[in-house]
Design a protein around this motif. Structure first.
Motif, mmCIF file in Angstrom:
data_model
loop_
_atom_site.group_PDB
_atom_site.id
_atom_site.type_symbol
_atom_site.label_atom_id
_atom_site.label_comp_id
_atom_site.label_asym_id
_atom_site.label_seq_id
_atom_site.Cartn_x
_atom_site.Cartn_y
_atom_site.Cartn_z
ATOM 1 N N GLY A 23 0.666 -1.362 0.018
ATOM 2 C CA GLY A 23 -0.073 0.037 0.094
ATOM 3 C C GLY A 23 0.740 1.159 -0.064
ATOM 4 N N ARG A 24 2.089 1.181 0.644
ATOM 5 C CA ARG A 24 3.049 2.452 0.556
ATOM 6 C C ARG A 24 3.502 2.603 -0.849
ATOM 7 N NH1 ARG A 24 0.812 4.564 4.833
ATOM 8 N NH2 ARG A 24 2.200 6.085 4.678
ATOM 9 N N GLY A 25 3.903 1.625 -1.553
ATOM 10 C CA GLY A 25 4.619 1.692 -2.762
ATOM 11 C C GLY A 25 3.983 2.726 -3.795
ATOM 12 N N PRO A 26 2.807 2.600 -4.114
ATOM 13 C CA PRO A 26 2.247 3.624 -5.029
ATOM 14 C C PRO A 26 2.237 5.174 -4.370
ATOM 15 C CG PRO A 26 0.643 1.934 -4.700
ATOM 16 C CD PRO A 26 1.792 1.609 -3.677
ATOM 17 N N LEU A 27 2.090 5.201 -2.932
ATOM 18 C CA LEU A 27 2.209 6.492 -2.457
ATOM 19 C C LEU A 27 3.778 7.107 -2.555
ATOM 20 C CD1 LEU A 27 0.471 5.882 0.994
ATOM 21 C CD2 LEU A 27 -0.539 7.006 -1.033
ATOM 22 N N ALA A 28 4.614 6.313 -2.352
ATOM 23 C CA ALA A 28 6.174 6.667 -2.353
ATOM 24 C C ALA A 28 6.408 6.964 -4.019
ATOM 25 C CB ALA A 28 7.298 5.598 -1.807
ATOM 26 N N ARG A 29 6.050 6.280 -4.930
ATOM 27 C CA ARG A 29 6.156 6.396 -6.214
ATOM 28 C C ARG A 29 5.691 7.806 -6.659
ATOM 29 N NH1 ARG A 29 5.963 1.091 -6.412
ATOM 30 N NH2 ARG A 29 3.870 0.869 -6.822
ATOM 31 N N ALA A 30 4.605 8.166 -6.123
ATOM 32 C CA ALA A 30 3.755 9.353 -6.652
ATOM 33 C C ALA A 30 4.647 10.509 -6.083
ATOM 34 C CB ALA A 30 2.274 9.421 -6.019
ATOM 35 N N VAL A 31 5.224 10.595 -4.717
ATOM 36 C CA VAL A 31 6.244 11.680 -4.427
ATOM 37 C C VAL A 31 7.326 11.604 -5.259
ATOM 38 C CG1 VAL A 31 7.527 12.540 -2.564
ATOM 39 C CG2 VAL A 31 5.213 11.547 -1.823
ATOM 40 N N VAL A 32 8.051 10.490 -5.697
ATOM 41 C CA VAL A 32 9.083 10.648 -6.621
ATOM 42 C C VAL A 32 8.671 11.497 -7.976
ATOM 43 C CG1 VAL A 32 10.708 9.130 -7.811
ATOM 44 C CG2 VAL A 32 10.311 8.706 -5.737
ATOM 45 N N ASP A 33 7.513 10.739 -8.366
ATOM 46 C CA ASP A 33 6.922 11.188 -9.672
ATOM 47 C C ASP A 33 6.923 12.960 -9.585
ATOM 48 O OD1 ASP A 33 7.024 8.996 -10.951
ATOM 49 O OD2 ASP A 33 5.005 8.672 -10.654
ATOM 50 N N GLU A 34 6.091 13.349 -8.467
ATOM 51 C CA GLU A 34 6.054 14.835 -7.991
ATOM 52 C C GLU A 34 7.344 15.402 -7.940
ATOM 53 O OE1 GLU A 34 4.110 17.676 -4.796
ATOM 54 O OE2 GLU A 34 3.911 15.489 -4.314
ATOM 55 N N MET A 35 8.491 15.094 -7.225
ATOM 56 C CA MET A 35 9.888 15.658 -7.268
ATOM 57 C C MET A 35 10.424 15.851 -8.536
ATOM 58 S SD MET A 35 11.373 14.110 -3.857
ATOM 59 C CE MET A 35 11.299 12.477 -4.021
ATOM 60 N N LYS A 36 10.309 14.757 -9.471
ATOM 61 C CA LYS A 36 10.763 14.690 -10.878
ATOM 62 C C LYS A 36 10.048 15.645 -11.713
ATOM 63 C CE LYS A 36 11.675 9.999 -11.583
ATOM 64 N NZ LYS A 36 11.341 8.569 -12.314
ATOM 65 N N ALA A 38 8.759 18.554 -10.469
ATOM 66 C CA ALA A 38 9.088 19.836 -9.855
ATOM 67 C C ALA A 38 10.378 20.168 -10.353
ATOM 68 C CB ALA A 38 8.850 19.896 -8.472
ATOM 69 N N GLY A 39 11.240 19.113 -10.880
ATOM 70 C CA GLY A 39 12.729 19.422 -11.157
ATOM 71 C C GLY A 39 13.802 19.380 -9.959
ATOM 72 N N THR A 82 17.154 9.730 -0.512
ATOM 73 C CA THR A 82 16.836 10.544 -1.559
ATOM 74 C C THR A 82 17.794 11.775 -1.683
ATOM 75 O OG1 THR A 82 14.576 9.865 -1.228
ATOM 76 C CG2 THR A 82 14.700 11.949 -2.538
ATOM 77 N N ILE A 83 18.012 12.381 -2.751
ATOM 78 C CA ILE A 83 18.850 13.508 -2.905
ATOM 79 C C ILE A 83 18.006 14.663 -3.677
ATOM 80 C CG2 ILE A 83 20.853 14.676 -3.700
ATOM 81 C CD1 ILE A 83 22.272 11.946 -3.250
ATOM 82 N N VAL A 84 17.573 15.495 -3.071
ATOM 83 C CA VAL A 84 16.968 16.486 -3.714
ATOM 84 C C VAL A 84 17.685 17.974 -3.669
ATOM 85 C CG1 VAL A 84 14.711 15.845 -3.221
ATOM 86 C CG2 VAL A 84 15.732 17.282 -1.731
ATOM 87 N N GLU A 85 17.344 18.920 -4.681
ATOM 88 C CA GLU A 85 18.047 20.237 -4.779
ATOM 89 C C GLU A 85 16.911 21.224 -4.594
ATOM 90 O OE1 GLU A 85 20.884 22.667 -7.923
ATOM 91 O OE2 GLU A 85 19.403 21.202 -8.620
ATOM 92 N N ALA A 86 16.961 21.871 -3.411
ATOM 93 C CA ALA A 86 15.777 22.910 -2.857
ATOM 94 C C ALA A 86 16.752 24.109 -2.794
ATOM 95 C CB ALA A 86 15.194 22.144 -1.773
ATOM 96 N N PRO A 87 15.613 25.323 -2.861
ATOM 97 C CA PRO A 87 16.315 26.602 -2.648
ATOM 98 C C PRO A 87 16.522 27.118 -1.192
ATOM 99 C CG PRO A 87 13.933 26.599 -3.122
ATOM 100 C CD PRO A 87 14.268 25.081 -3.375
ATOM 101 N N ASP A 88 15.907 26.267 -0.094
ATOM 102 C CA ASP A 88 15.955 26.677 1.219
ATOM 103 C C ASP A 88 15.503 25.166 2.224
ATOM 104 O OD1 ASP A 88 13.294 26.660 1.532
ATOM 105 O OD2 ASP A 88 13.513 28.998 0.990
ATOM 106 N N ASP A 89 16.130 25.380 3.227
ATOM 107 C CA ASP A 89 15.764 24.502 4.361
ATOM 108 C C ASP A 89 14.342 24.188 4.223
ATOM 109 O OD1 ASP A 89 18.270 24.167 5.132
ATOM 110 O OD2 ASP A 89 18.024 25.115 6.979
ATOM 111 N N GLN A 90 13.510 25.137 4.153
ATOM 112 C CA GLN A 90 11.942 24.935 4.296
ATOM 113 C C GLN A 90 11.591 24.133 3.139
ATOM 114 O OE1 GLN A 90 9.960 25.726 6.810
ATOM 115 N NE2 GLN A 90 8.169 24.713 5.533
ATOM 116 N N ALA A 91 12.036 24.584 1.947
ATOM 117 C CA ALA A 91 11.478 23.434 0.874
ATOM 118 C C ALA A 91 11.925 22.119 1.093
ATOM 119 C CB ALA A 91 12.069 24.146 -0.650
#
Length: 122
Positions: A23-36, A38-39, A82-91
């Motif tokens: 049940g968690r797999g689709p949720l996690a994949r959706a977040v990864v897709d959202e991060m992709k 958003a760049g 996970t490694i993300v590139e974000a403008p600040d700590d809040q993001a």
């Protein structure tokens, strides 16, 4: 922009049945897709849980040696990252929160040092 490491230790996952994980797999994949979309995504993945698949490389003695198993005997070990590139700590907090909610276990967040070798941000 800063790169952030969002990660969890395997022991933070807790005990759950196979249905819960499915049940968690689709949720996690959706977040990864959202991060992709958003760049911000640089990398995401889970690690093998079997510690006998780990090995270490050590050159602190002046000679390179490889050892089967993890470098240190410890009760906790890295489960995924996970490694993300974000403008600040809040993001970065927003993305870590989305990952924590999707996965169902805590995430820790740490920024990379500016100018780290291999960094895509400088």
């Amino acid at each position: 922009m800063t790169e952030y490491l969002i990660y969890f230790n395997q022991q933070w996952v807790g005990d759950h049945d196979e249905e819960w994980f499915r049940g968690r797999g689709p949720l996690a994949r959706a977040v990864v897709d959202e991060m992709k979309a958003a760049g911000v995504l640089r990398y995401a993945g889970g690690l093998e849980e079997e510690l006998d698949l780990a090995f270490s490389a050590d050159a602190t003695s002046g000679e390179l040696t490889f050892t089967d198993g993890p470098f240190a005997e410890t009760k906790e070990y890295l489960g995924g990252l996970t490694i993300v590139e974000a403008p600040d700590d809040q993001a970065a907090r927003v993305w870590a929160g989305k990952i924590a909610e999707a996965c169902g276990w805590p995430q820790e967040v740490r920024p990379f040092k500016p100018g780290s070798p291999g960094s895509t941000t400088g």
